[in-house]
Write a protein that holds these residues in place. Sequence first.
Motif, mmCIF file in Angstrom:
data_model
loop_
_atom_site.group_PDB
_atom_site.id
_atom_site.type_symbol
_atom_site.label_atom_id
_atom_site.label_comp_id
_atom_site.label_asym_id
_atom_site.label_seq_id
_atom_site.Cartn_x
_atom_site.Cartn_y
_atom_site.Cartn_z
ATOM 1 N N ALA A 287 22.997 14.222 -1.263
ATOM 2 C CA ALA A 287 21.730 14.013 0.269
ATOM 3 C C ALA A 287 20.408 13.381 -0.282
ATOM 4 C CB ALA A 287 20.842 15.588 0.274
ATOM 5 N N PHE A 288 19.603 13.223 0.541
ATOM 6 C CA PHE A 288 18.261 12.338 -0.133
ATOM 7 C C PHE A 288 17.255 12.613 -0.496
ATOM 8 C CE2 PHE A 288 21.920 9.520 2.710
ATOM 9 C CZ PHE A 288 22.466 8.908 1.751
ATOM 10 N N GLY A 289 16.720 12.128 -1.771
ATOM 11 C CA GLY A 289 15.867 12.690 -1.843
ATOM 12 C C GLY A 289 14.349 11.601 -1.057
ATOM 13 N N LEU A 290 14.195 10.248 -0.645
ATOM 14 C CA LEU A 290 13.414 9.840 -0.137
ATOM 15 C C LEU A 290 13.838 9.149 1.267
ATOM 16 C CD1 LEU A 290 10.819 8.256 0.027
ATOM 17 C CD2 LEU A 290 11.993 6.538 -1.586
ATOM 18 N N ILE A 291 13.266 9.227 2.404
ATOM 19 C CA ILE A 291 14.109 8.975 3.475
ATOM 20 C C ILE A 291 12.885 7.766 4.433
ATOM 21 C CG2 ILE A 291 14.797 10.046 5.824
ATOM 22 C CD1 ILE A 291 15.045 11.419 2.940
ATOM 23 N N PHE A 292 13.153 6.850 4.967
ATOM 24 C CA PHE A 292 12.113 6.158 5.806
ATOM 25 C C PHE A 292 12.646 5.790 6.904
ATOM 26 C CE2 PHE A 292 11.896 3.481 1.210
ATOM 27 C CZ PHE A 292 10.370 3.899 1.319
ATOM 28 N N LEU B 251 8.038 8.526 -6.602
ATOM 29 C CA LEU B 251 8.681 9.341 -5.701
ATOM 30 C C LEU B 251 10.127 8.527 -5.410
ATOM 31 C CD1 LEU B 251 6.083 10.541 -3.072
ATOM 32 C CD2 LEU B 251 7.519 12.092 -4.863
ATOM 33 N N VAL B 252 9.983 7.542 -5.943
ATOM 34 C CA VAL B 252 10.719 6.143 -5.999
ATOM 35 C C VAL B 252 11.337 6.278 -7.237
ATOM 36 C CG1 VAL B 252 11.382 3.616 -5.002
ATOM 37 C CG2 VAL B 252 9.637 4.913 -4.525
ATOM 38 N N ALA C 3 0.810 -1.233 -0.198
ATOM 39 C CA ALA C 3 -0.115 0.054 0.002
ATOM 40 C C ALA C 3 1.432 1.671 -0.248
ATOM 41 C CB ALA C 3 -0.718 -0.137 1.081
ATOM 42 N N LEU C 4 1.611 0.436 0.725
ATOM 43 C CA LEU C 4 2.847 2.734 0.908
ATOM 44 C C LEU C 4 3.614 2.842 -0.534
ATOM 45 C CD1 LEU C 4 4.920 4.832 2.520
ATOM 46 C CD2 LEU C 4 6.509 3.012 2.634
ATOM 47 N N PHE C 5 3.955 1.514 -1.501
ATOM 48 C CA PHE C 5 4.752 1.932 -2.638
ATOM 49 C C PHE C 5 3.403 1.824 -3.629
ATOM 50 C CE2 PHE C 5 8.417 -0.084 -0.108
ATOM 51 C CZ PHE C 5 9.410 0.899 -0.635
ATOM 52 N N ASN C 6 2.596 1.425 -3.805
ATOM 53 C CA ASN C 6 1.599 1.649 -4.493
ATOM 54 C C ASN C 6 0.916 3.502 -4.026
ATOM 55 O OD1 ASN C 6 1.268 -0.760 -5.976
ATOM 56 N ND2 ASN C 6 -0.812 -0.630 -4.366
ATOM 57 N N MET C 7 1.572 3.730 -3.005
ATOM 58 C CA MET C 7 0.993 5.607 -2.221
ATOM 59 C C MET C 7 2.481 6.586 -3.512
ATOM 60 S SD MET C 7 0.359 7.599 0.808
ATOM 61 C CE MET C 7 0.707 6.075 1.544
ATOM 62 N N LEU C 8 3.811 5.971 -3.638
ATOM 63 C CA LEU C 8 4.550 6.403 -3.686
ATOM 64 C C LEU C 8 5.151 6.532 -5.277
ATOM 65 C CD1 LEU C 8 7.063 4.957 -0.755
ATOM 66 C CD2 LEU C 8 6.661 7.540 -1.083
ATOM 67 N N ALA D 188 12.997 16.440 0.063
ATOM 68 C CA ALA D 188 13.048 15.332 -0.583
ATOM 69 C C ALA D 188 11.578 14.372 -0.016
ATOM 70 C CB ALA D 188 13.816 14.590 0.669
ATOM 71 N N THR D 189 11.508 13.513 0.239
ATOM 72 C CA THR D 189 9.963 12.875 0.488
ATOM 73 C C THR D 189 10.569 11.762 1.405
ATOM 74 O OG1 THR D 189 8.771 12.965 -1.446
ATOM 75 C CG2 THR D 189 8.219 11.768 0.205
ATOM 76 N N LEU D 190 9.686 12.207 3.030
ATOM 77 C CA LEU D 190 9.910 11.292 4.164
ATOM 78 C C LEU D 190 8.993 10.506 4.415
ATOM 79 C CD1 LEU D 190 11.188 14.644 4.557
ATOM 80 C CD2 LEU D 190 12.024 12.668 7.089
ATOM 81 N N VAL D 191 9.520 9.240 4.870
ATOM 82 C CA VAL D 191 8.241 8.058 5.162
ATOM 83 C C VAL D 191 8.629 7.659 6.738
ATOM 84 C CG1 VAL D 191 6.651 6.121 4.363
ATOM 85 C CG2 VAL D 191 7.562 7.881 2.707
#
Length: 191
Positions: free
Chosen positions: A119-124, A48-49, A35-40, A151-154
């Motif tokens: 720097a990082f563009g996607l952070i978990f 966003l990935v 569900a999370l990766f469908n959203m991303l 960046a996008t943060l999850v």
Amino acid sequence: MRIVGGTHRGLTLAEVGAGDAAAHLRPTSDRVREALFNMLTQGKWGDLVQGQRVLDLFAGTGALGLEALSRGASTVTLVDDGAAARALIRTNIEKLRAMGTTRLYRRNATDLGPNRGPAFGLIFLDPPYGMGLGAKALTSALTNDWIAPAATLVWEENAPQLAPQGFETLDQRRYGETWITLLRAPHPSSV
């Protein structure tokens, strides 16, 4: 536990097993990860990935970062200070044959120190629930230049998380006990 999408879809990851209770290993379920990766990847913000440099803090098994790699991230840096977690992550990196596109750091996510690369563009952020470690890790990552502008943060927790000053909440969803908060880091003009 398996990779649920992308080039490594269906690959079974190392089992946590009885594990080490002190390690706080609580892998994100396949259902929540899907569900999370469908959203991303298919959400209103586009993908966003794809092509992103990914930072996975409190990496645990590495499932979130490695899922991102399977779905088109360019590199993944996984951070965990637990010996049991790092052993699982190493096994999972080998299963994906991703040694050239991953880095594994033994660090405390709440005290990262200076970032010496881009720097990082996607952070978990997937800290042990209810201990306030996510906010500390986010502060450390931001002040030490780990987070790219916009960046996008999850952020995965057992309760909804408020966006820190300067951050924008993009989405927030509940999956059983798990809350996923999707944030956008400040743009350079708003810092």
